[in-house]
Scaffold this motif. Structure first.
Motif, PDB file in Angstrom:
ATOM      1  N   SER A 298       7.305  19.369  -0.077  1.00  0.00           N
ATOM      2  CA  SER A 298       7.078  18.478  -1.036  1.00  0.00           C
ATOM      3  C   SER A 298       7.910  18.652  -2.128  1.00  0.00           C
ATOM      4  O   SER A 298       8.064  17.467  -2.970  1.00  0.00           O
ATOM      5  CB  SER A 298       5.496  19.067  -1.446  1.00  0.00           C
ATOM      6  OG  SER A 298       4.685  18.939  -0.522  1.00  0.00           O
TER       7      SER A 298
ATOM      8  N   HIS B  37      10.754  16.603  -1.687  1.00  0.00           N
ATOM      9  CA  HIS B  37      10.685  15.040  -1.879  1.00  0.00           C
ATOM     10  C   HIS B  37      10.336  14.821  -3.378  1.00  0.00           C
ATOM     11  O   HIS B  37      10.947  13.699  -3.695  1.00  0.00           O
ATOM     12  CB  HIS B  37       9.335  14.609  -1.077  1.00  0.00           C
ATOM     13  CG  HIS B  37       9.356  14.403   0.344  1.00  0.00           C
ATOM     14  ND1 HIS B  37      10.646  13.430   0.685  1.00  0.00           N
ATOM     15  CD2 HIS B  37       9.023  15.016   1.533  1.00  0.00           C
ATOM     16  CE1 HIS B  37      10.627  13.388   2.095  1.00  0.00           C
ATOM     17  NE2 HIS B  37       9.706  14.151   2.619  1.00  0.00           N
ATOM     18  N   ASN B  38       9.715  15.625  -3.942  1.00  0.00           N
ATOM     19  CA  ASN B  38       9.557  15.233  -5.226  1.00  0.00           C
ATOM     20  C   ASN B  38      10.729  15.096  -6.238  1.00  0.00           C
ATOM     21  O   ASN B  38      10.834  14.206  -7.239  1.00  0.00           O
ATOM     22  CB  ASN B  38       8.567  16.229  -6.025  1.00  0.00           C
ATOM     23  CG  ASN B  38       7.037  16.082  -5.583  1.00  0.00           C
ATOM     24  OD1 ASN B  38       6.697  15.327  -5.103  1.00  0.00           O
ATOM     25  ND2 ASN B  38       6.339  17.314  -6.050  1.00  0.00           N
TER      26      ASN B  38
ATOM     27  N   LYS C   8       2.885  19.673  -5.310  1.00  0.00           N
ATOM     28  CA  LYS C   8       2.226  19.254  -4.278  1.00  0.00           C
ATOM     29  C   LYS C   8       3.137  18.038  -4.066  1.00  0.00           C
ATOM     30  O   LYS C   8       3.595  17.415  -4.946  1.00  0.00           O
ATOM     31  CB  LYS C   8       0.951  18.999  -4.332  1.00  0.00           C
ATOM     32  CG  LYS C   8       0.044  20.000  -4.473  1.00  0.00           C
ATOM     33  CD  LYS C   8      -0.229  20.976  -3.398  1.00  0.00           C
ATOM     34  CE  LYS C   8      -1.159  22.052  -3.473  1.00  0.00           C
ATOM     35  NZ  LYS C   8      -1.487  22.610  -2.280  1.00  0.00           N
ATOM     36  N   SER C   9       2.887  17.584  -2.894  1.00  0.00           N
ATOM     37  CA  SER C   9       3.705  16.341  -2.490  1.00  0.00           C
ATOM     38  C   SER C   9       3.023  15.064  -3.615  1.00  0.00           C
ATOM     39  O   SER C   9       3.812  14.109  -3.710  1.00  0.00           O
ATOM     40  CB  SER C   9       3.244  15.714  -0.838  1.00  0.00           C
ATOM     41  OG  SER C   9       2.179  15.789  -0.807  1.00  0.00           O
TER      42      SER C   9
ATOM     43  N   GLU D  43      -0.018   7.987  -5.590  1.00  0.00           N
ATOM     44  CA  GLU D  43      -0.071   8.912  -4.585  1.00  0.00           C
ATOM     45  C   GLU D  43      -1.598   9.663  -4.207  1.00  0.00           C
ATOM     46  O   GLU D  43      -2.708   9.102  -4.907  1.00  0.00           O
ATOM     47  CB  GLU D  43       0.497  10.334  -5.283  1.00  0.00           C
ATOM     48  CG  GLU D  43       2.000  10.335  -5.547  1.00  0.00           C
ATOM     49  CD  GLU D  43       2.915  10.240  -4.227  1.00  0.00           C
ATOM     50  OE1 GLU D  43       2.385  10.326  -3.377  1.00  0.00           O
ATOM     51  OE2 GLU D  43       3.989   9.714  -4.414  1.00  0.00           O
TER      52      GLU D  43
END
Lengths: 438, 438
Positions: B67, B70-71, B336-337, B361
């Motif tokens: 996560s 990705h962030n 978190k994602s 999201e």
């Protein structure tokens, strides 16, 4: 003894533990002989009653301190509330009138005025008793306590006595000197002015009538804001010719800064904190829920509360005032008559507060015009009153309170509520109080 | 270039900013040339692509970091997730198989393995490009980077080269020495082993088949837990005879401790903090909402997050591990994602969390067996799905979610929710995930 304790206003010199609504005298950093934490005001009250179990204590203070005094001392003391902020002459006069008109103290009784914030041994209050005895003998109108200086300080006013006996008449008063002058004073047996005054109640009431026109306590209360904003020293002490000083040579510490407070606090660590073995002469006070780890800290004080975190060299901590003024957070923690109020999150348009109410207590019945609130009960049991309807509260219960809706909570057991406040403008002033309809 | 970045596990040496779910490589303390804060992993990716805009970067990491990667990097990098924790041989092998079988990298292509955490100049990645060129020339099976030591360190392994040319074959490897031995190594032109390895993909896959029986990436993924738990150095490097080292003489800093991190962070203060004019060589990182005031601090680092507060002499900060292990708070902050999760209050039987979801999201659709939750929306708009029923969410909306009830939130705009969790046992594992029913 009839003692008037002057419990002064809010201060920022023990930030972040003292703030606009929480004065240093209520921070619990000392311990009683049973090892329980006690605050400055609790310690002073305990010491007075250890020396004189029949002492009657009246605390002269502002409205904002009433809840904290009740929480910490219960009904053991009388409280004389100043309706607005004036200097010590008016505060002491109001308290003296309160003693006379509300508590029925005789005009022939001796009254002793003491500050609430020195850190002393019990022998200090034995000296206070000596002041009382001396006033009773009638050898002077006013009797003061003088602290035997331990060094030539620039921080205190000085009393020059006629001689170096235990009780001496006062020759003159001196303002805070520079070090050189302070050294000269010490050669003349000078004493620090401790702000302790003893007199017959009649003395003060008579003198006051020369200065202010008033009938009684209630009248003084009403006209309080018009009273002269001058110190007791300036109004009376420095003009009095029949005046004597009682010498106190025991320990006396002014705990107005972290440097001094750190020296006298009961434990080096209070709250969740760890120091590694290389820390030296360092104290930590942590009121937050998260831990502090200190490593290699020398001569430092670390203090954390919902208002902020101080990490300071002890010597420097005396200079924090301008910085604290720059830090303009709202009040994050408040002691209420019914429990505590802790802001746990704040953002634009919303604030989350943990509200803890002690068993048997209740908040005022009130409403807000500009915010709604959502309560979630996270522990304990109680009753909510919402627009006149009573409702039992258990863990997990949720109550949404619209703007304008009257509400209050009463705790059956200790009760914790998470309160989410939502509104464009969330301010303390947005509050209307009501009588409870039952 | 094909680069495998080894993004190692959680560490506590940068506590309280690193914890079990948040590794140091994601803390944003550096800045790019536009003055925007960036993390270690963002900085490394930026530097690699500045040196080689066509570089293909694959990050070998654990599930818990996906996560955050990705962030911070979006879809610009490939991620090879280790199904369990093994030493570097297995991690590099899995990533190499991933490159070959999933990304279609040719066995003739050069692959370079780099750690994610040194703080370097771009010239470091120019040196990495030299390693690639050298592998292409085929003069050795394995090519390493050697850092020119700046002092006789006891903290690193050493590579003794045959000669002091830019590229030399390796004579031998040495474990972390004591200072005396380190000084002798320096006389022999020894280099620090930087953990950078370059090779043709075919070399590693062939070698690995001698050690492990496997068919392809998916097979390796399944049997991952049975793979040998040994380092790449031990499994291959130290046994290889056709091996050379490329000398790097630019700046290279191991930012594994606060002492080093403080030296390279972009600003002396990040977050709400004030230092008085007597602070020297001190850095503050404050992720809390409350301010820090530092006075008279010398050579210190102060770091605060939802997990705790560190106040440390810089030199001592390298020794914090045992103390941090003693401090056993749960995780108070997680990336978190879909956004962030911040614990704002915790008590027996209840926990209050601020859940922030980025526009567009959504969290997973899930339920809890042993706790109920109360959501209050404090900013933004979105949709909740509760047991299959969709519901529009606006500021002030309250949703009570019983234990067992499936729920999730989707954010239309950035959305903040105060979530009060209530239950005898509140643990992260109490979570069942579901497909969304639509």
């Amino acid at each position: 003894m009839n003692i008037i304790l002057l419990s002064g206003g809010s201060g920022k010199r023990l930030w972040p533990l003292s703030n606009d609504v929480r004065s240093k005298q209520f921070i619990k950093l000392f311990k009683d002989s049973d090892g329980n934490y006690e605050s400055m005001v609790q310690r002073v009250y305990r010491q007075i009653t250890e020396v004189d179990p029949s002492a009657k204590v009246t605390i002269a203070t502002s409205k904002s301190q009433v809840s904290a005094i009740h929480n910490q001392l219960g009904d053991k003391v009388s409280i004389c509330v100043e309706p607005s902020r004036r200097d010590t002459f008016s505060a002491i006069l109001l308290a003296a009138a309160y003693l006379h008109d509300e508590l029925g103290t005789s005009v022939d009784d001796v009254v002793i005025v003491c500050p609430v914030d020195p850190y002393v041994e019990n022998s200090y209050y034995e000296c206070v008793a000596k002041l009382e005895a001396s006033v009773k003998q009638g050898t002077a109108n006013l009797t003061l306590m003088g602290i035997e200086p331990t060094y030539p300080s620039e921080k205190y006013g000085y009393i020059i006595p006629e001689n170096n006996r235990d009780i001496s008449s006062v020759k003159e008063f001196k303002e805070k000197p520079n070090i050189k002058t302070a050294k000269e004073y010490l050669k003349k047996n000078a004493l620090w002015n401790a702000g302790v005054f003893a007199f017959k109640l009649s003395y003060l009431l008579d003198k006051a009538h020369d200065i202010v026109e008033f009938s009684d306590y209630r009248d003084l209360y009403v006209i309080y804001e018009t009273l002269p904003n001058i110190s007791f020293d300036y109004a009376l002490v420095e003009k009095e010719t029949s005046i004597q000083v009682v010498r106190y040579s025991g320990s006396w510490k002014d705990v107005g800064t972290w440097n001094m407070m750190a020296e006298v606090m009961a434990d080096d660590i209070k709250g969740k904190a760890i120091m590694d073995e290389t820390c030296e002469n360092t104290q930590i006070i942590n009121e937050l829920n998260i831990p502090i780890l200190a490593m290699g800290c020398k001569d430092m004080v670390i203090a954390a509360s919902g208002d902020g975190i101080l990490v300071s060299d002890k010597e420097r901590s005396g200079y924090m005032k301008p910085f604290v003024e720059e830090i303009s957070t709202g009040v994050m923690f408040a002691e209420k008559s019914w429990g505590t109020y802790t802001v746990i999150d704040a953002q634009q348009g919303a604030m989350t507060v943990k509200v803890s109410i002690r068993a048997g207590e209740h908040m005022s019945y009130h409403s807000h015009d500009y915010r709604e609130e959502v309560w979630t009960v996270v522990s304990g049991k109680g009753k909510a009153t919402i627009d006149g309807m009573e409702q039992v509260l258990c863990v997990g219960d949720v109550i949404a309170i619209a703007a304008g809706c009257k509400h209050m909570v009463e705790a059956d057991t200790d009760l914790d509520i998470i309160e989410v406040q939502i509104g464009e403008s969330i301010i303390a002033d947005d509050k209307k109080k009501y009588e409870i309809e039952r």
